[in-house]
Structure formats: C-alpha cells, structure tokens
Design an enzyme around this catalytic site. Structure first.
Site, mmCIF file in Angstrom:
data_model
loop_
_atom_site.group_PDB
_atom_site.id
_atom_site.type_symbol
_atom_site.label_atom_id
_atom_site.label_comp_id
_atom_site.label_asym_id
_atom_site.label_seq_id
_atom_site.Cartn_x
_atom_site.Cartn_y
_atom_site.Cartn_z
ATOM 1 N N GLU A 209 0.804 -1.228 0.000
ATOM 2 C CA GLU A 209 0.000 0.000 0.000
ATOM 3 C C GLU A 209 0.834 1.273 0.000
ATOM 4 O O GLU A 209 1.795 1.411 0.746
ATOM 5 C CB GLU A 209 -0.925 0.011 1.223
ATOM 6 C CG GLU A 209 -1.889 1.198 1.258
ATOM 7 C CD GLU A 209 -2.910 1.110 2.368
ATOM 8 O OE1 GLU A 209 -3.751 2.019 2.466
ATOM 9 O OE2 GLU A 209 -2.886 0.116 3.139
ATOM 10 N N LYS A 225 -8.678 -1.010 1.189
ATOM 11 C CA LYS A 225 -9.709 -1.507 2.100
ATOM 12 C C LYS A 225 -10.514 -2.549 1.350
ATOM 13 O O LYS A 225 -11.132 -2.263 0.329
ATOM 14 C CB LYS A 225 -10.639 -0.379 2.589
ATOM 15 C CG LYS A 225 -10.160 0.292 3.848
ATOM 16 C CD LYS A 225 -10.275 -0.648 5.036
ATOM 17 C CE LYS A 225 -9.524 -0.090 6.237
ATOM 18 N NZ LYS A 225 -8.348 -0.854 6.562
#
Length: 417
Positions: A209, A225
């Site tokens: 990420e 997410k």
C-alpha cells in the site's frame, strides 16, 4: 546491494518488486549512512521536521510512527522502540532501474562504491537460525469480544468504520534480519516493500500500500480496504474469492468510507476542485490476498512544503477509520500496546520536494538489543463485520511472516493458531 548495506548502522532499502499497475510503485533505491539526521519526539514533530528539512535541502529518507494518540497511562510500551520519527541525509544513494544502476555520493567516488558493491555475493546467506516463541496479545475469544464492542460503538454512531489490529510478539527472539527480509520478499513480493535499519532496530516490510506520493503539483493516495484470501492451488476457488471482493457490498462500503476520508484530508491542502477519484474499487492480486484499492488524485501549489502536505494527511485513513479523530481514540482504548512504526510510514523526499511514502503493514519488527520481535495484523471493522471472519482475516494477513519465521528456525506459534 543488501549484503553491502549490512555494514552500515543506518540504511533504507525501498523495493517495488517489479510491480506496475495503475500508478508506478516505489522506485528501487538504497540509501546508506547518515551525514546528518534528526530523531523526532512526539511533540511538535512536524515543526521540528520542517526545520530540519530546510536546513538540509537535499535527499531525505526516514519514517514516521503511528501517533501515540490518547494512550492510557497504564498502556504497555511498544517493545521495539523506533523513535516517533527519524529522517537522515544519506551518505550514498543507489537507484536501480532495470539494468541501470545510478550511484550518488558527495564524499566517495561512485566508481569506488560500484567496485565494492559489485564484488558482493548475490546470494544472501542465513547466518543463524530463528528462535522465537510467538504469542498474541489476545486469545481468539478476546479478539472477537473486542470486535463486538467496536460494532456497538458503530451502532451508537460513535464511528462508521475503525481499523483494529492485534499484536504478535516474542520477548526472547533471535533472528537474522537480512535473511528474513530476503525470505519475506521472496514469499510475499509487494510494490511498497522496505528494509530499514536504525542502529539496533530493524523493519522488514512487505507492504502493498501507498500512503502518499507527490510528483510536481500532483498528489496521489492509494488506500487499501477490502481483502479476500488467495488460493494458489485451486484456480476456481481463487477466482471465486476475487469475484467476492469485486461484488461485496460490505467490502465496497468499507472502501468508499476511507476514500471519502482521504478526499477530505487531501482537500485541506489541494487546490479547490482538483481532488478526484481516479479509480474506485480496483481489484489487485498479491501472493497471499486479493485487495481492493482506490486511487485519489489532487493538485497542490508547487511552493507548498512537503512537510505540510504529509501533516494534513497523516496518519492515513486506511489504518484509522472514520471519523479519524474519534477512531484514533477508540484504537488507543482497545489495542493493548502502541502501534509504534506499524501503520506509520517509510519513504523518501527528493531535493525538489517530490516524495513517496508507503503504509507500514505486513511487516516484521526486531530490536536486536532487547531480542524482541513484533508484527501486527487486523482490518477495517464496520457494523456488518463478522467477528470470526475478521479474526481469520488477521491471521491471513500475518501468514507470510509466520511462515518465514517457521521456515528459518525453531518457532512456537501454537498459542496463536
């Protein structure tokens, strides 16, 4: 490069593992040695960092811990001990693009550096076996009970989504950090990986990420997410897991809440009307998991200081929740130890003020003096979260680290699995 870096007390290796999807991943760089550095305390951290950057207008590499926000007085200490923030001016920078290696140094002839680096073995040898007794701060039942409490907070309207993590640790561990990073990168190559050392403290990071990147006046954030497990044996099951993620309203609602939070953070420092969602609900596959990733872009004034940009967006929404301040209070209440460097960020700033920083997840930490290790895993909790599924997801996210620890020595993990 990594064998050579081991001789330095301070270094930062950033690796994209040859990923290229959507926006470019980390550049592959190694910064070693410290001509100057700053170790930051929690108070006035961005003020001190900005002053240091203005006094050292060149390359900077370093980290920011997740903020110790509203911790209880009786909270246990982070057993690794990275400073709240640390940035250094490197003595030497190596940049690798394809087959091209660029070496920068203000004091040493790059040809001399290349001669030494090129003589290093390309094989990273295991110097000594891993020994660790891995424990968790929570039993499965305790973890599930906390998730139920968090769902009650959501039902009362205290928050909409909260990131909750559990800590796995060993208080008497012996590991070979370089070899373990090598193994972690082999089993779980990810686009924002990092191997980072500050004296006796190590960070072995396999992050997928990005937190924040600046390129000129363009700002990019790519929060993750939404997670589903890979099945590398049965292609049909693997495709079904990926399809679940693509169509899950629960995962999409979790993702869009964080997208809105990131948009709000970026709108505080971006020019009016420039913040937009370039990609919503992108599904990307990694060795252990499929992930849902969204990309948000904005434009900032070119004269805006990079430190002010990071301050406006930190800590990242994907590792907190919505609304950010309230969930940070709840995280401090329900997580038993400070996160430390976990869910903080590592990255670099160029001399022109461009920067790139990751989100520190899927990461093993080691304090060589204390012989302690730590790694954390969790996920975003919403009202629709199933507590047992959330517990299992946290184990999936920790599985790569558990596997390399088990494969490299004598490790007891029975207490957590």
């Amino acid at each position: 490069m990594l064998n050579w870096s081991a001789r330095f007390n301070i270094f930062c290796f950033l690796d994209n593992n040859n990923y290229s999807f959507g926006e470019p991943s980390f550049e592959c760089m190694l910064a070693v040695g410290a001509e100057n550095f700053i170790s930051l305390e929690t108070e006035n951290i961005f003020y001190s960092l900005k002053r240091f950057a203005e006094e050292n207008p060149g390359w900077l590499f370093g980290h920011l811990n997740y903020p110790a926000f509203g911790l209880k007085e009786d909270a246990e200490e982070d057993n690794i001990g990275f400073a709240a923030g640390f940035f250094f001016v490197p003595e030497i920078i190596l940049q690798l693009k394809g087959n091209e290696l660029t070496i920068e140094s203000g004091k040493i002839d790059p040809n001399e550096i290349y001669s030494v680096v090129s003589q290093q073995s390309s094989i990273i040898e295991h110097q000594f076996p891993t020994s660790a007794d891995i424990k968790s701060r929570y039993s499965k039942d305790e973890y599930i009970t906390i998730i139920e409490k968090l769902r009650k907070h959501i039902k009362r309207g205290d928050c909409y989504e909260i990131n909750f993590c559990q800590d796995f640790y060993s208080a008497n561990a012996t590991i070979d950090p370089l070899f373990l990073y090598y193994k972690l990168a082999a089993i779980s190559p990810n686009p924002f990986a990092a191997f980072y050392k500050i004296n006796d403290k190590y960070c072995m990071c396999a992050s997928p990420e990005r937190f924040l990147k600046r390129s000129g006046n363009k700002l990019i954030s790519q929060p993750i997410k939404g997670t589903s497990k890979r099945d590398l044996i049965n292609n049909d099951i693997d495709a079904a897991n990926k399809n679940y993620l693509l169509n899950s309203q629960k995962e999409k609602s979790e993702n869009v809440m964080i997208v809105d939070l990131v948009r709000n953070d970026m709108s505080r420092i971006c020019t009016e009307g420039s913040v937009l969602v370039k990609e919503l609900f992108g599904i990307y596959s990694f060795p252990q998991v499929h992930q849902m990733i969204s990309t948000i872009e904005g434009e900032v004034e070119e004269e805006m200081h990079w430190c002010d940009i990071i301050k406006a967006c930190f800590p990242m929404g994907s590792m907190t929740g919505a609304p950010k301040i309230k969930v940070m209070e709840l995280i401090s209440r329900y997580e038993t130890v400070p996160r430390g460097l976990f869910s903080g960020t590592i990255g670099y700033i160029r001399p022109d003020g461009d920067f790139d920083f990751n989100v520190i997840i899927r990461t093993l930490f080691y304090n060589e003096t204390k012989n302690t290790i730590s790694f954390k895993a969790g996920g975003g909790i919403t009202f629709y979260s199933n507590p047992e599924d959330e517990y299992n997801e946290s184990l999936v996210k920790a599985s790569a680290i558990m596997k390399i620890l088990a494969e490299t020595g004598k490790v007891d993990t029975a207490v957590i699995v």
